[in-house]
Design a protein around this motif. Structure first.
Motif, PDB file in Angstrom:
ATOM      1  N   PRO A  50      -0.152  -4.378  -8.326  1.00  0.00           N
ATOM      2  CA  PRO A  50      -0.401  -2.714  -8.314  1.00  0.00           C
ATOM      3  C   PRO A  50      -0.946  -2.559  -6.747  1.00  0.00           C
ATOM      4  N   HIS A  51      -0.418  -1.488  -6.370  1.00  0.00           N
ATOM      5  CA  HIS A  51      -0.858  -1.031  -4.887  1.00  0.00           C
ATOM      6  C   HIS A  51      -1.262   0.366  -4.952  1.00  0.00           C
ATOM      7  N   CYS A  68      -2.462   0.588   1.975  1.00  0.00           N
ATOM      8  CA  CYS A  68      -3.005   0.232   0.451  1.00  0.00           C
ATOM      9  C   CYS A  68      -4.337   0.037   0.646  1.00  0.00           C
ATOM     10  N   VAL A 120      -6.188  -1.721  -1.514  1.00  0.00           N
ATOM     11  CA  VAL A 120      -6.655  -3.214  -1.557  1.00  0.00           C
ATOM     12  C   VAL A 120      -6.978  -3.668  -0.306  1.00  0.00           C
ATOM     13  N   HIS A 122      -5.101  -6.316   1.381  1.00  0.00           N
ATOM     14  CA  HIS A 122      -3.606  -5.929   1.485  1.00  0.00           C
ATOM     15  C   HIS A 122      -3.584  -5.179   2.744  1.00  0.00           C
ATOM     16  N   MET A 167      -0.275  -4.054   5.066  1.00  0.00           N
ATOM     17  CA  MET A 167       0.303  -3.025   4.242  1.00  0.00           C
ATOM     18  C   MET A 167      -0.447  -1.550   4.665  1.00  0.00           C
TER      19      MET A 167
HETATM   20 CU    CU Z   1      -1.725  -3.715  -2.020  1.00  0.00          CU
END
Ligand code: CU
Lengths: 606, 289
Positions: free
Chosen positions: A533-534, A583, A585, A588, A593
């Motif tokens: 999941p992002h 994103c 995260v 990430h 990202m």
């Molecule tokens: Cu992500």
């Protein structure tokens, strides 16, 4: 010291370091000092109380000062090194009122650049706090004044956008009281800030992931598990192995590295918020983690969700919700009995949890709940779930996907005769915009809208679980124009090489910015081609999720795109300037990202 | 024509998509768009031009912004990383006719996601003696696709016999079912052509106990008597190692290794008084930085 000389406001003033103040700050925080709002046994704020009546550790008014510095912290018995605002982790609570003006003056006492981003606040882009995009960053010894009018109410937060300082503790809550009455009255409130902490430097955590994608995962499938009948049967393991996919790859950094915290306290430290039985208690949940999504519940106590990402929603009752990184949810609970109630924040991959307590008096400890079994990813998380076909045991052998449908049309979903090609990287399915390099290991063959899906791991729990489809804005959106343009963006990855991107490109590869006309309304579709999941965050804007609520589409600043799924939202490009889009995260974002979104007036405007 | 436009045309035109859509409506968890209708495809606005400038340059010193921008872009995917993996560092206790010995296998890389500098070394020898077989490789490692890399470089032999230098070309990667494989082609400074195939698999027994079968095969295109290698299969090695990951990067192991030579190579070995086949127990440590 590099001199920063902006042509116009904001002015960066040189800082005089006061060594005594610094040392005093260090001493006070050694061994874990907390701002009053996050201290155990906190009374919380009573609704309607003027900010000046509140405990210290809450910063209010038109001028607010934050000093960014190093602070040693002791968590779970281990000393670590945090980067903090005003010497505490989490930082002070910033409490504002809708309609006021504010100057947030951020002083950098670190030996490296810093920045503070006001997550979810609608501010002029030069005060958004992203180095290299909205401003130059704050050099060592300098002070930067962020000045803006407060145009909204709700629960938000702030964090560093420099290096990995956010993962090292530079985070804190923002609460904005509405100019008018609260739509959902309550008696008392507590901020509940969730985070993850490791004494290991986040750069080292990232290095390990680059060296071995599954480094932190100690919940993989094993031969012992197979023999004991746990997890996938052999046929499924083989099918997943054939695709070089790991159904246990739920979280990149897990409880093997992290201690999970509520308001800076781990389970043993048991952060406690007080209540009087019968009160309506508002809990302002903020997921300020670097790498951890949490499942949140108060066992035995239903929650009435009243806000998502700071925006009022029609009250909806639930027993559990998943809060992705960078999201906020406000809930009201009404504990009737004079008994302690647990607040449980369980990591998505069930590698750990944090328990805090709501109690009628200090010193009470709510019972701990056991960790539930870690989930396994399914075909649905690959974007391969075809119209309810039985996916059990990979019953797709002998079937085939009709992939002739255009990528945006719904998958036709019927099984043909002939060989099932379990191709997870079919170039013919990839949108032309995707760069099919080493950074793209998978293309979801048939991604579906998963807004009504329960999030990962909560599919089977036998109580109510909040989904995005349950959210309806309290007030209809202002802009009800139909979108005039569509934009598809693919979230792509190679989890083994630990490369993440949009449309197969990392920010470091210098892709074009995503360009919008000022004021235009665009339907954006995020397609998750990865198995994680992002939580995708757009700075400077809210967007309306296309979740079936029509005019009452909920407004969000961060949307979690489930694996193999897609999310549509309508965006009014209302804020001029360049904005970060990434994103949340953290690792990430730091492996690619991340994109720049630019909103310009006129066709050739600068 | 955009995919979306194509999709819309297809859906409007034809009955073919109809049943599929009806089917979709029954799918659990499939959302339908009840929001305001999207403008029809032919009204689809074109995307605005990509601005060549940066908004913040109008407010802050563009030179300082340029520096900050470069750092931010670099930090989002452009950072170099490194790894030094001592895959095998092992002692092989002697049994009867096989005297005790040692062996190593080391790999390292430094660089970005697509291009890296790579080093590799492997070898073995008898206790108290200079390595019988030893080599070091240095090369450029390049990602070909999500799973495979190519490595191009040089290999220097340092063990028993004359020390050859080779040009080396390797394809390495992860196959379906998670096998680690490697295939190399070498051309020596004497013009000899040799090849090597390696493969291994990590079977997790528990989260930390891992059984690794491993094979390595050396081939030669010609007889090389001074290296005691004949044409065809030169050396074949089969290993089985059981390691315990105290930490991911620190794992002691035990195992067995069986080594043999192909027909012509075996004859050359025997001619110089050595046994072409050896089965040895082993114990070692695997670690990385
Ligand atoms: Cu992500």
């Amino acid at each position: 010291m590099p001199e920063q000389s902006p042509k116009a406001r904001p002015r960066l003033s040189p800082l005089r370091l006061d060594r005594r103040t610094l040392l005093a700050g260090l001493g006070a925080s050694l061994g874990g000092a907390f701002p009053a709002w996050a201290q155990g046994g906190a009374h919380g704020a009573m609704m309607g109380a003027a900010p000046s009546n509140q405990a210290p550790g809450v910063l209010s008014g038109e001028r607010i000062e934050l000093a960014i510095g190093h602070t040693p912290v002791r968590i779970n018995g281990r000393m670590g090194h945090a980067v903090t605002a005003n010497g505490t982790m989490p930082g002070p609570l910033i409490r504002l009122r809708e309609g006021q003006d504010v100057c947030l003056s951020v002083r950098n006492t670190l030996g490296e650049d810093t920045s503070v981003h006001w997550h979810g606040l609608l501010v002029p882009f030069q005060f958004d706090g992203v180095p290299g995009i909205s401003f130059p960053g704050i050099a060592p010894g300098q002070t930067f004044d962020y000045r803006f009018p407060v145009r909204q109410a709700g629960t938000y937060w702030y964090h560093s956008h420099s290096g990995m300082q956010e993962a090292m503790g530079l985070l804190g809550p923002i609460v904005i009281d509405p100019a008018g009455p609260e739509p959902q009255p309550y008696d008392r409130e507590h901020v509940i800030m969730l985070s993850d902490w490791s004494p290991v430097h986040p750069h080292v955590l990232l290095k390990r992931l680059k060296q071995m994608g599954g480094y932190h995962n100690f919940q993989k499938q094993t031969l012992a598990g197979l023999l004991a009948g746990r997890d996938q049967p052999l046929s499924e393991r083989l099918a997943w192995g054939r695709m070089r996919m790991d159904p246990t790859d739920i979280s990149d950094v897990t409880g093997s590295a992290y201690t999970f915290l509520i308001n800076g306290h781990d389970t043993d430290a048991n952060w406690t918020g007080l209540f009087t039985p019968g009160e309506r208690v508002r809990l302002r949940f903020i997921n300020a983690s670097a790498m951890t999504h949490f499942n949140v519940r108060l066992p035995g106590l239903p929650m009435r969700v009243i806000q998502a990402d700071g925006q009022d929603v029609e009250p909806v009752e639930t027993d559990e919700f998943q809060i992705a990184i960078a999201e906020t949810y406000d809930v009201i609970v009404c504990p009737a009995k004079a008994e302690p109630v647990a607040i449980i924040a369980e990591a998505l991959d069930r590698s750990g949890l944090c328990r805090a307590t709501l109690a009628p008096q200090a010193g009470m400890v709510a019972p701990l709940v056991p960790l539930r079994k870690r989930p396994l990813l399914t075909m649905r998380d690959m974007g391969m779930d075809m119209s309810g076909m039985d996916m059990g045991g990979m019953g797709m052998e002998g079937g085939t996907l009709d992939l002739s449908a255009p990528s945006d049309a719904p998958p036709s979903g019927h099984a043909h005769h002939g060989a099932m090609t379990m191709k997870m990287r079919d170039k013919s399915l990839a949108a032309p915009a995707i760069r099919m390099g080493p950074g793209v290991a998978t293309i979801a063959p048939a991604p579906i809208d998963r807004l009504a899906d329960r999030p990962t791991g909560l599919e089977q729990v036998d109580h109510r679980v909040l989904t995005y489809a349950d959210l309806r804005a309290l007030v209809p959106s202002e802009d009800r124009r139909a979108p005039t343009r569509h934009l598809d963006l693919h979230l792509t990855a190679n989890m083994e090489r630990y490369m993440w991107g949009f449309d197969g490109a990392k920010l470091s590869e210098n892709p074009d910015p995503i360009s919008f006309r000022h004021g235009e309304r665009v339907r954006v579709t995020l397609i998750n081609d990865t198995m994680m999941p992002h939580p995708i965050h757009l700075h400077g804007h809210f967007f309306e999720l296309v979740n079936g609520a029509g005019d009452k589409a909920p407004r969000k600043h961060t949307v979690n795109v489930l694996p193999g799924g897609k999310v549509r939202f309508d965006l009014t490009a209302s804020a001029l300037g360049d904005w970060a889009f990434h994103c949340h995260v953290l690792l990430h974002m730091h492996t690619g990202m991340f994109r720049v979104v630019t909103v310009r007036a006129g066709e050739n405007a600068a | 024509m955009s995919m979306r436009l194509f999709a819309a045309v297809l859906v409007t035109m034809a009955g073919t998509a109809g049943p599929a859509l009806a089917q979709m409506a029954d799918m659990p968890g499939t959302m339908h768009d009840h929001a305001a209708p999207v403008s029809s495809p032919d009204e689809e606005a074109s995307p605005p031009p990509i601005p060549a400038d940066h908004a913040a340059d109008a407010i802050f010193d563009p030179a300082i912004m340029a520096r900050a921008r470069k750092a931010t872009i670099h930090d989002a995917g452009g950072m170099p990383f490194s790894m030094l993996l001592i895959d095998q560092a092992e002692w092989r206790p002697g049994t009867g006719k096989n005297p005790q010995g040692y062996a190593w296998n080391v790999k390292g890389w430094w660089g970005g996601d697509v291009n890296r500098l790579a080093i590799e070394s492997e070898g073995e020898g008898l206790a108290g003696e200079k390595a019988e077989r030893a080599e070091i490789q240095v090369g450029w490692l390049h990602a070909l696709d999500p799973w495979f890399n190519v490595r191009a470089g040089v290999r220097q032999d340092l063990g028993w016999g004359p020390h050859r230098t080779h040009a080396a070309l390797t394809i390495e990667g992860i196959t379906p079912y998670w096998f680690d494989v490697e295939g190399s082609l070498f051309i020596s400074n004497k013009g000899e052509v040799t090849a090597r195939l390696e493969g291994s698999y990590d079977q997790r027994i528990t989260q930390r106990l891992i059984l690794q079968p491993r094979a390595e095969l050396d081939f030669s295109a010609q007889d090389m008597p001074e290296l005691r290698t004949g044409a065809g299969l030169g050396r074949a090695e089969l290993g089985l190692r059981l390691r315990y990951e105290i930490a991911r990067e620190f794992a002691p192991y035990v195992g067995v290794n069986w080594e043999t030579r192909g027909g012509r190579s075996a004859r050359l070995m025997r001619a110089s008084g050595d046994d072409p086949t050896a089965l040895r127990a082993l114990a070692g440590i695997r670690l990385w930085f």
